[in-house]
Design a protein around this motif. Sequence first.
Motif, PDB file in Angstrom:
ATOM      1  N   CYS A  57       0.842  -1.208   0.000  1.00 46.02           N
ATOM      2  CA  CYS A  57       0.000   0.000   0.000  1.00 46.02           C
ATOM      3  C   CYS A  57       0.872   1.251   0.000  1.00 46.02           C
ATOM      4  O   CYS A  57       1.879   1.308   0.704  1.00 46.02           O
ATOM      5  N   ASP A  59      -0.615   4.217   0.791  1.00 45.06           N
ATOM      6  CA  ASP A  59      -1.218   5.069   1.814  1.00 45.06           C
ATOM      7  C   ASP A  59      -2.079   4.271   2.789  1.00 45.06           C
ATOM      8  O   ASP A  59      -2.968   4.813   3.432  1.00 45.06           O
ATOM      9  N   LYS A  61      -4.164   1.979   1.875  1.00 46.44           N
ATOM     10  CA  LYS A  61      -5.448   1.685   1.236  1.00 46.44           C
ATOM     11  C   LYS A  61      -5.215   0.996  -0.104  1.00 46.44           C
ATOM     12  O   LYS A  61      -4.149   1.121  -0.707  1.00 46.44           O
ATOM     13  N   ASP A 102      -4.374   5.620  -9.935  1.00 43.55           N
ATOM     14  CA  ASP A 102      -4.812   5.381  -8.567  1.00 43.55           C
ATOM     15  C   ASP A 102      -5.431   4.000  -8.370  1.00 43.55           C
ATOM     16  O   ASP A 102      -5.757   3.633  -7.238  1.00 43.55           O
ATOM     17  N   ASP A 104      -4.930   0.364  -7.782  1.00 45.78           N
ATOM     18  CA  ASP A 104      -3.748  -0.320  -7.270  1.00 45.78           C
ATOM     19  C   ASP A 104      -3.405  -1.584  -8.034  1.00 45.78           C
ATOM     20  O   ASP A 104      -2.223  -1.918  -8.171  1.00 45.78           O
ATOM     21  N   THR A 322     -11.576   5.448  -7.123  1.00 47.77           N
ATOM     22  CA  THR A 322     -10.208   5.589  -6.606  1.00 47.77           C
ATOM     23  C   THR A 322      -9.966   6.982  -6.025  1.00 47.77           C
ATOM     24  O   THR A 322      -9.185   7.129  -5.085  1.00 47.77           O
ATOM     25  N   HIS A 326      -8.330   7.178  -2.406  1.00 47.45           N
ATOM     26  CA  HIS A 326      -6.952   7.648  -2.279  1.00 47.45           C
ATOM     27  C   HIS A 326      -6.818   9.167  -2.157  1.00 47.45           C
ATOM     28  O   HIS A 326      -5.788   9.654  -1.690  1.00 47.45           O
TER      29      HIS A 326
END
Length: 358
Positions: A57, A59, A61, A102, A104, A322, A326
Amino acid sequence: MKKGLSEAERSDFKAGGFNAEAYLPANLFERITDLRIDHPELIEQEARRRKKRPQLCRDGKLVLVALDHPARGITRIRDDDLAMGDRYQLLARARRLLSDPDLDGIVAASDVLDELLLLSSLERQRRRQTFLDSKVIVGSMNRGGLAGCAFEMEDSFTSITAQRLAELGCDGGKMLYRLDPLDPASARTILACSRELNELRRCQLTAFLEPLEVVRDGNGYCVKTDSATLVRQCGIATALGDSSSNLWLKLPYCENFGSVGRATTVPILLLGGPPRERPSDTLGDFSDGFASSTRVRGAIIGRNLLFPGKHEDPLPMCRALTSMVHRGVKLEEAILNLRKSGSNSPVLQRKHVRGVRQ
């Protein structure tokens, strides 16, 4: 290209607001079969070349797109029985979504993962970085509980293994158990999940577990999504295996989800669930879920992201989701941005937008 798509097929792919040819040229799709025959070693070679992110990750998330439904025989999207059975559309839509910086990564069974690695290999011939670089790759492990079969609760591990995931430099494995209290096969599936959780830990991979209690009716299995049931499933799921140190849960959103968040300290990803008619409803559920508990750290979503409308470009929906996860964008702004994306679909028009003043 030895044999291309017909003009009728090309026309179908360009229908509506999503032009698959623009994001996955048909000649590249055709080359996948040639590479499978002549150069299957490219799968492992590309896996070794792929740049991994330094940690799971950025952040705390995650947003992952689920591409594993066909491996369980699930192909229906709303009124189209075979929508997800069209591999060209599935790969083109996945490729489109992966252009969102964004997003992932992906959750995929072994065949789709092989195909994406082959496409990434073709792309690397033209550029140094490809759409799989720095993305999270999670393998979908147990696909034996085929939809509608008598052995659906006997959800055996028939797809990618923990060892293979480690060989390909993947980040984790995803598994599912569905608990039918009246079916002994559920116990065998739960036991198999426990064993694979241990194997993923030994391979230093992250585990994503989806624990669902179900009841059977005349149309198959119905997931119980009340908070009391999910609280109990959290306790069962997180105690499986030698350790919960590398575990994330994947759960459906429900009312009073805050009590579900209080049932565990393990991070939770919300699932997308069955196809919805309005993307705003999907985003609304996610928004409520994100606000309900600090345990909720993102989403794993498939059909509602890949096919937000029958012919709609999936990227605006992806960016809306996203951005909420994020970038902290609020629901109202995310839906307005989705509506401004240029979609002509009636499901995105103002009269359907939840939470936006008219």
